[in-house]
Design an enzyme around this catalytic site. Structure first.
Site, mmCIF file in Angstrom:
data_model
loop_
_atom_site.group_PDB
_atom_site.id
_atom_site.type_symbol
_atom_site.label_atom_id
_atom_site.label_comp_id
_atom_site.label_asym_id
_atom_site.label_seq_id
_atom_site.Cartn_x
_atom_site.Cartn_y
_atom_site.Cartn_z
ATOM 1 N N LYS A 1 5.160 3.553 11.275
ATOM 2 C CA LYS A 1 5.179 4.824 10.573
ATOM 3 C C LYS A 1 4.942 5.989 11.536
ATOM 4 O O LYS A 1 5.637 7.001 11.501
ATOM 5 C CB LYS A 1 4.073 4.773 9.516
ATOM 6 C CG LYS A 1 3.919 6.017 8.702
ATOM 7 C CD LYS A 1 2.743 5.891 7.756
ATOM 8 C CE LYS A 1 2.467 7.228 7.099
ATOM 9 N NZ LYS A 1 1.287 7.208 6.253
ATOM 10 N N GLU B 1 0.889 -1.162 0.000
ATOM 11 C CA GLU B 1 0.000 0.000 0.000
ATOM 12 C C GLU B 1 0.927 1.212 0.000
ATOM 13 O O GLU B 1 1.818 1.295 0.844
ATOM 14 C CB GLU B 1 -0.821 0.037 1.286
ATOM 15 C CG GLU B 1 -2.036 -0.838 1.284
ATOM 16 C CD GLU B 1 -2.821 -0.648 2.576
ATOM 17 O OE1 GLU B 1 -3.427 0.424 2.751
ATOM 18 O OE2 GLU B 1 -2.793 -1.554 3.411
ATOM 19 N N ARG C 1 6.350 -13.565 8.919
ATOM 20 C CA ARG C 1 6.961 -12.267 8.633
ATOM 21 C C ARG C 1 8.275 -12.104 9.403
ATOM 22 O O ARG C 1 8.602 -12.888 10.290
ATOM 23 C CB ARG C 1 5.993 -11.140 8.959
ATOM 24 C CG ARG C 1 5.607 -11.077 10.432
ATOM 25 C CD ARG C 1 4.445 -10.139 10.668
ATOM 26 N NE ARG C 1 4.863 -8.766 10.495
ATOM 27 C CZ ARG C 1 4.235 -7.879 9.726
ATOM 28 N NH1 ARG C 1 3.185 -8.233 9.039
ATOM 29 N NH2 ARG C 1 4.656 -6.644 9.645
#
Ligand SMILES: [Zn+2]
Length: 648
Positions: free
Chosen positions: A344, A102, A334
């Protein structure tokens, strides 16, 4: 960001953690069963399914350093999870994968795994990997992220087969949504967020589930209202298009009539402008875009395992409209890196409050930061390959990456003499015009990297740490009356006197004697130190600023700081700056011969830059040139220390 569950769209009630975990467990058991079956049928059963691959190095380190002509990921693709996953569609050169971020932030070290897995897998099999921007949320996307994501993929040494956008398919997606309604598999719903949550069993998803009255309305009505959504007849959150899945009977929250389309608050899209008022959700878009691009292996992380059922459900509903083989989603663990923050919002805070220079500050673990710090892309791919790919999430300390980087640089970058904190040494028994040219190999005992010449004159510089005004029996470097060897210089020097600054007491200069055959001493020095000499003719020394980095946080888990504020965990001494450092003249050749390590066939990185000028500052650390360098001064970033415990 890539491979992180998309936020629930506005108005879509979130699934409780408990319900999601329960469903995830069930899906995992199912996947394990399937895998066992696959193993049995393809004769792969020799490897125990749950054999841990994480943490066990696959590529064996050799004395000669990494093989730059071999892709480090290849070793990880031939074994374990990635070997097995190939069997779901063993199509050779037909292998098609995608990396679907994204575009709402900068990529970080965790994404390097998703990039290396998807691009590496396709490349190994001779297939294709798309870079697909999953741009279905106009409220979060910004232009700068698009460019940076592509640049980081290319910097890591991969070339996207094509760069695509989910928004390329908005028209087809819309048509398929209408088709889904016509097939009785989607309906428009006016329920509020709270109402939808109650239908899904209440806030904890423990209550009875039930359908709203909108679910059973005639198909024609839903179709008309969906067109009304498209045409601006409704306000944001007033109405959703929901998929008619298995709300009542499925234990999987992803099957509880997920939203397919919603009306967004801010609907201006960076690519389609004001054309659309409605946008498809991740759950509706992702599998269909995989189908449009004929993805054979849709590889994502294990958080998506529960979502696989809805992925397959939607493709099955529309199968006759999709004239290709159905893509297959599979999930691997992951990569989580601890000892830093990757979110972020937190990095934004560090930048805004000026704890770091920016998103690319070398103390951060965004990919742009790792690049600026000088970490070679091949070392990052080696890191991912060595950790291996399996069902398990890998949790690893930042120090583990540094170990890999250090090993990678050891045999692949040249060595130079660098003095971070210089003190001038005047050698009294050498004439002002004395100049001996000394040949130095860029790599000791390895002529293949070449050699260069450095001048040795009567004015040299040594580092402050290599001199003591007050001697000590356990100190073997320079002190009054003591000798020290200079690397590659035939004879040692002996300190005869020194001067200090009256105000600070700091040593400002040293006088010494060169202990050549004219002098009586033949005693061998106990230590050798690096040095640089002054010689205008050789453009020596080169002025530099040296930046030494230490961890930005004091603990291994800044998020767990007792105050609840990760900023409290910041290490106030995370950066040491030496503004008046000096480099030997060989630097110019190292700079002109970049990239270091050389561009091998294993990892050919586009987006080369100043960071490709890498070297070992002998006895100091590994360094790369920073973008803030000027014509007058070279700015150097420490990539990693020479030894694991140094600087800690
Ligand atoms: Zn409803």
């Amino acid at each position: 960001m890539a491979d992180v569950p998309a936020d629930a769209p506005d108005g879509e009630p979130k699934i409780s953690k408990r319900a999601a975990e329960k469903a995830a467990k069930k899906a995992q058991a199912k996947a394990a069963k399937e895998a066992a079956k696959a193993n049995a049928s393809t004769d792969l059963a020799t490897r125990p399914k749950d054999a841990p691959t994480a943490g066990k190095p696959i590529a064996k380190p050799t004395d000669t350093g990494p093989n730059l002509d071999e892709d480090p990921m290849d070793a990880a693709i031939q074994v374990g999870w990635l070997k097995d996953v190939y069997q779901i569609a063993p199509v050779g050169k037909g292998v098609t994968t995608r990396f679907p971020p994204e575009p709402n932030g900068f990529l970080h070290v965790g994404h390097a795994k998703a990039i290396a897995v998807n691009f590496g897998f396709a490349k190994y099999h001779g297939g294709h990997c798309y870079l697909r921007y999953d741009d279905t949320n106009p409220e979060k996307e910004e232009g700068e992220y698009f460019d940076s994501i592509k640049e980081m993929v290319e910097w890591l040494g991969y070339t996207p087969y094509k760069v695509t956008y989910s928004s390329d398919h908005f028209a087809e997606l819309y048509e398929l949504a209408e088709e889904l309604i016509r097939r009785g598999k989607a309906y428009t719903c006016y329920c509020t967020q709270e109402e939808m949550q109650m239908q899904k069993g209440g806030p904890d998803n423990r209550g009875a589930r039930y359908a709203c009255s909108h679910r059973e309305k005639p198909m024609e009505e839903s179709l008309e209202e969906f067109r009304g959504m498209r045409d601006g007849k409704f306000k944001p959150k007033e109405v959703f298009l929901r998929m008619k899945m298995n709300l009542l009977d499925s234990g999987n929250p992803y099957m509880w009539d997920m939203a397919a389309y919603r009306i967004t608050e801010h609907n201006h899209h960076h690519r389609t402008g004001d054309k659309w008022r409605i946008y498809p959700t991740y759950d509706f878009t992702h599998c269909l875009c995989d189908a449009f691009e004929q993805i054979t292996h849709s590889l994502c992380t294990t958080e998506f395992r529960t979502a696989r059922e809805s992925y397959d459900w939607l493709l099955d509903q529309l199968e006759s409209k999709l004239p290709f083989a159905k893509p297959q989603q599979r999930e691997y663990g992951r990569l989580n890196v601890t000892g830093t923050v990757l979110s972020k919002r937190k990095i934004q805070k560090l930048v805004a409050e000026k704890h770091v220079r920016g998103w690319d500050d070398p103390r951060l673990y965004t990919l742009i930061a790792l690049r600026r710090r000088g970490i070679p892309p091949g070392a990052i791919r080696t890191f991912v390959a060595e950790l291996g790919v399996s069902d398990n999430t890998t949790i690893i300390q930042t120090i583990r990456l540094e170990t890999t980087v250090r090993k990678y640089l050891e045999k692949t970058v040249p060595r130079l003499m660098l003095i971070p904190d210089p003190i001038p040494v005047h050698i009294d028994n050498l004439a002002d015009d004395y100049c001996e040219e000394i040949s130095l190999d860029f790599m000791p005992r390895d002529a293949s990297m070449g050699s260069h010449v450095v001048p040795f004159t009567n004015t040299i510089y040594i580092d402050r740490v290599d001199f003591r005004a007050v001697d000590d029996a356990n100190f073997f470097r320079l002190a009054p009356g003591k000798k020290v060897g200079l690397l590659s210089v035939p004879h040692p020097i002996e300190c005869t006197s020194f001067t200090t600054d009256a105000a600070t007491g700091k040593v400002t200069g040293i006088r010494a004697t060169y202990c050549n055959s004219d002098t009586s001493s033949t005693e061998k020095p106990k230590a050798f130190i690096q040095w640089v000499a002054k010689s205008a003719h050789h453009n020596s020394p080169v002025a530099a600023e040296v930046r030494i980095f230490h961890p930005l946080f004091r603990s291994a888990n800044p998020d767990a700081h007792p105050s609840g504020n990760f900023l409290e965990d910041i290490n106030p001494q995370s950066e040491e700056v030496y503004p008046d450092a000096l480099l030997e003249a060989g630097f110019e050749e190292v700079r002109s011969r970049k990239p270091w390590p050389r561009a091998g066939e294993g990892v050919e990185s586009m987006h080369g830059g100043v960071w490709d000028v890498r070297f070992q500052g002998m006895r100091v650390a590994y360094f790369a040139v920073d973008q803030e360098s000027t014509g007058e001064k070279v700015v150097l970033n420490q990539i990693v220390s020479l030894k694991e415990d140094a600087g800690k």
